[in-house]
Design an enzyme around this catalytic site. Structure first.
Site, PDB file in Angstrom:
ATOM      1  CD  GLU A  35       7.768  11.348  -8.192  1.00  0.00           C
ATOM      2  OE1 GLU A  35       8.296  10.331  -7.701  1.00  0.00           O
ATOM      3  OE2 GLU A  35       8.283  12.032  -9.102  1.00  0.00           O
ATOM      4  NE  ARG A 262       7.401  -2.057  -3.399  1.00  0.00           N
ATOM      5  CZ  ARG A 262       7.361  -0.751  -3.668  1.00  0.00           C
ATOM      6  NH1 ARG A 262       7.938   0.105  -2.856  1.00  0.00           N
ATOM      7  NH2 ARG A 262       6.781  -0.319  -4.752  1.00  0.00           N
ATOM      8  CE  LYS A 272       4.150   5.954  -8.545  1.00  0.00           C
ATOM      9  NZ  LYS A 272       3.894   7.219  -7.837  1.00  0.00           N
TER      10      LYS A 272
HETATM   11  P1  ATP Z   1       6.172   2.413  -7.437  1.00  0.00           P
HETATM   12  O1  ATP Z   1       7.394   1.863  -6.739  1.00  0.00           O
HETATM   13  O2  ATP Z   1       5.083   1.449  -7.644  1.00  0.00           O
HETATM   14  O3  ATP Z   1       6.492   3.167  -8.667  1.00  0.00           O
HETATM   15  P2  ATP Z   1       6.316   4.571  -5.661  1.00  0.00           P
HETATM   16  O4  ATP Z   1       6.787   4.094  -4.336  1.00  0.00           O
HETATM   17  O5  ATP Z   1       7.297   5.237  -6.533  1.00  0.00           O
HETATM   18  O6  ATP Z   1       5.557   3.418  -6.399  1.00  0.00           O
HETATM   19  P3  ATP Z   1       4.938   6.789  -4.569  1.00  0.00           P
HETATM   20  O7  ATP Z   1       4.007   7.694  -5.251  1.00  0.00           O
HETATM   21  O8  ATP Z   1       6.256   7.297  -4.162  1.00  0.00           O
HETATM   22  O9  ATP Z   1       5.093   5.530  -5.500  1.00  0.00           O
HETATM   23  O10 ATP Z   1       4.221   6.070  -3.347  1.00  0.00           O
HETATM   24  C1  ATP Z   1       3.423   6.712  -2.422  1.00  0.00           C
HETATM   25  C2  ATP Z   1       3.398   5.895  -1.165  1.00  0.00           C
HETATM   26  O11 ATP Z   1       2.897   4.600  -1.438  1.00  0.00           O
HETATM   27  C3  ATP Z   1       4.790   5.714  -0.585  1.00  0.00           C
HETATM   28  O12 ATP Z   1       4.732   5.966   0.803  1.00  0.00           O
HETATM   29  C4  ATP Z   1       5.123   4.285  -0.866  1.00  0.00           C
HETATM   30  O13 ATP Z   1       5.928   3.771   0.162  1.00  0.00           O
HETATM   31  C5  ATP Z   1       3.746   3.612  -0.898  1.00  0.00           C
HETATM   32  N1  ATP Z   1       3.772   2.440  -1.761  1.00  0.00           N
HETATM   33  C6  ATP Z   1       4.173   2.370  -3.044  1.00  0.00           C
HETATM   34  N2  ATP Z   1       4.107   1.109  -3.515  1.00  0.00           N
HETATM   35  C7  ATP Z   1       3.638   0.348  -2.498  1.00  0.00           C
HETATM   36  C8  ATP Z   1       3.363  -1.041  -2.330  1.00  0.00           C
HETATM   37  N3  ATP Z   1       3.534  -1.900  -3.324  1.00  0.00           N
HETATM   38  N4  ATP Z   1       2.885  -1.462  -1.142  1.00  0.00           N
HETATM   39  C9  ATP Z   1       2.690  -0.592  -0.132  1.00  0.00           C
HETATM   40  N5  ATP Z   1       2.939   0.718  -0.215  1.00  0.00           N
HETATM   41  C10 ATP Z   1       3.414   1.198  -1.370  1.00  0.00           C
HETATM   42 MG    MG Z   2       8.484   6.632  -4.962  1.00  0.00          MG
END
Ligand code: ATP
Ligand code: MG
Length: 562
Positions: A35, A262, A272
């Protein structure tokens, strides 16, 4: 072990089984779906390496898809940074593989109408707060909304009017008609669309209804013909809904969702939202601050994409959540730079060394090895004269036992050059050492003695008149606590910020060849650590070098002592 020799992870096992069973027409297609509401971090790198790696390994397709379904937090700046970071990490130009969920809004709308016509979605007039209050408990079902009983025609009409902008934010939503008593609360008639009257970074004011993640994500996967939709474990309880939406639409491509754990790292926060808070609060200089766990921060710090990929390979892919020791990440870049970084000499805290018996005005060129790990890198010449800079702490007035560097009467090797013996030192009126004096042995040129005499210490040096003045930035961990993000801990994670995570050395002295360093070039400063010429301020009159990592893990030493 090479990339292909390692044991298959559980997703690779699934894919190989699917291929063996002839599923999906024998193709593999994956996506990375960020996102665009922040910069990517090392956790995302794990997901990118996994998804991109799967496509590569099985000769499949990969897309970078922006999951840009919420206009209120998303920005073009983030889109641009994400493209740059993913391309850097994969080493590939992905311009023909970039997709935007917002390009599918029309198609999603058509799918929503399909569900309404089938009596599987309805317009609801409850506010989100009311829905929360009405949702029930595991044993008490959710309170039904009156829209559940509307005819398909009425719902279709209301939904069209939602799209047309006739209603205010919060007045109506579109919900799936599933199961008000489901033990999985995600199945209790989840919201598919809500009204948001905000401009979208790509579609502008075209839309005032926006799809929810759960509704949109499976459709995006389906539209792109993704085969294996890989996401993190927190989506496990959403899979039932992902499946429900896809199973209730006709004639579509059917992707499948798989979840993995993760990445969490010690001494690091990885959401984020929190990283944005650090940026906005001025705790760091920006998203690319070299202390940030962002991909651009790591890059600016001097990490190579190879090292980040090697780290992601090493930690593997599993279904159990855990916290990885940040030392593993540091070791990955040490290992890479040890092989590839050119060796140079640089003095961070200079003090002058005067060689009393060296001819005044004479300058000679000393040959030095560029990389002992790679002979092909050859040698270079470094100027040497009567006055050099050495590291302040390579001299001690009153040395303790086992101190093998300079002290009065002691002989050491000047790296690549000569043996010198300390004869004395000078102080200013405040008692600060201003100069160290020594004599050299001209027969030890190259740093070896003909008579087999050994010295126990070797120190680095830089010739005074030709030295390059530089600013050197030393970084340390951003947090002092192993798990600053511990949900059990009621204190704010910012309480644990390491106040000494940045030390700026304004007057380092480097060997002259470093004047030719280009932005992002990486070096080992002998005996000190690995450094990278700053990308952001690469045109500075005084060059800036960022310390990527020290030569050894100094924290391990501190912890053992403690
Ligand atoms: P955050 O939780 O850090 O704000 P997010 O999951 O909201 O991150 P997205 O932009 O939705 O961020 O993530 C894009 C992809 O990256 C998703 O498929 C998510 O599952 C993966 N992702 C996010 N954080 C991690 C992590 N710490 N380890 C592995 N994959 C991750
Ligand atoms: Mg997300």
């Amino acid at each position: 072990m090479s990339e292909t020799e390692t044991r298959l992870n559980f997703i690779e096992q699934i894919i190989e089984q699917d291929l063996a069973d002839g599923k999906n027409g024998g193709v593999v297609a994956t996506r990375f779906p960020p996102e665009p509401n922040g910069y990517l971090h090392i956790g995302h790198a794990k997901s990118i390496c996994l998804n991109y790696g799967l496509a590569k390994r099985y000769g499949g397709a990969f897309v970078l898809r922006f999951d840009d379904t919420n206009p209120s937090k998303e920005e073009t700046e983030y889109v641009e940074s994400i493209i740059e970071d993913v391309q850097w990490l994969t080493g590939e130009n992905l311009s023909d593989r970039i997709r935007f969920a917002s390009d599918y809004f029309e198609q999603m709308y058509v799918f929503a109408e399909e569900l309404i016509k089938k009596g599987k979605a309805y317009v609801c007039n409850q506010t989100l707060a009311e829905m929360r209050d009405n949702r029930g408990t595991p044993s008490i079902p959710m309170k039904p909304s009156e829209g559940r009983e509307f005819t398909a025609e009425k719902n279709l009409d209301l939904f069209k009017r939602m799209r047309a902008g006739e209603f205010n934010e919060g007045e109506f939503t579109l919900r799936a008609k599933i199961d008000l008593a489901s033990p999985n609360f995600n199945m209790r008639d989840p919201v598919m669309y809500r009204i948001i009257k905000a401009a979208h970074h790509r579609t502008g004011d075209k839309w005032c209804i926006y799809p929810m993640y759960d509704w949109a994500h499976g459709l995006e996967d389906s539209i792109e013909h993704i085969t294996h939709s890989v996401c993190t474990l927190e989506f496990e309880h959403h899979r039932q809904l992902y499946d429900w939406f896809l199973d209730n639409l006709d004639d579509i491509w059917r992707p499948h969702q798989y979840e993995f754990a993760r990445l969490n790292l010690t001494y690091t926060v990885m959401s984020k939202r929190k990283l944005l808070e650090l940026v906005k609060g001025g705790f760091v200089s920006g998203w690319s601050d070299p202390r940030m766990p962002t991909i651009c921060g790591l890059r600016r710090r001097g990490y190579t994409s190879e090292a980040v990929r090697a780290f992601c390979r090493e930690i593997g892919v599993a279904k159990m959540n855990s916290i990885i020791d940040v030392v593993k990440l540091e070791n990955a870049i040490r290992e890479d730079l040890n092989k590839h970084a050119l060796r140079r000499m640089g003095v961070l805290r200079p003090v002058k060394l005067l060689i009393e018996n060296y001819p005044e005005g004479k300058v000679e060129q000393i040959e030095a090895v560029n990389n002992p790990e790679n002979e092909a890198e050859g040698t270079r010449l470094i100027p040497f004269s009567r006055t050099l800079y050495i590291e302040h702490d390579d001299f001690m007035e009153e040395p303790p036992k086992k101190y093998f560097r300079l002290s009065v009467g002691r002989e050491v090797r000047l790296r690549y050059a000569y043996y010198v013996t300390c004869t004395g030192f000078d102080k200013d009126i405040d008692g600060n050492i201003t100069q160290i004096r020594c004599t050299y042995d001209p027969t030890t040129r190259g740093g070896t003695s003909a008579d087999g005499r050994k010295v126990q210490g070797t120190i680095h040096w830089v010739e005074v008149n030709s030295a390059l003045g530089a600013e050197v930035r030393l970084y340390d961990r951003l947090f002092t606590k192993e798990n600053p993000d511990d949900p059990q801990d009621l204190a704010d994670y910012k309480t644990y910020m390491n106040l000494n995570s940045l030390e700026i050395i304004a007057n380092a002295k480097l060997e002259p060849s470093l004047a030719d360093a280009v932005a992002e070039q990486r070096f080992q400063f002998e005996r000190i650590g690995y450094f990278c010429k700053d990308i952001v301020n690469s045109d500075n009159a005084t060059p800036i070098f960022n310390r990527t990592v020290s030569l050894r893990d100094t924290w391990a030493k501190i912890e053992k002592k403690g």
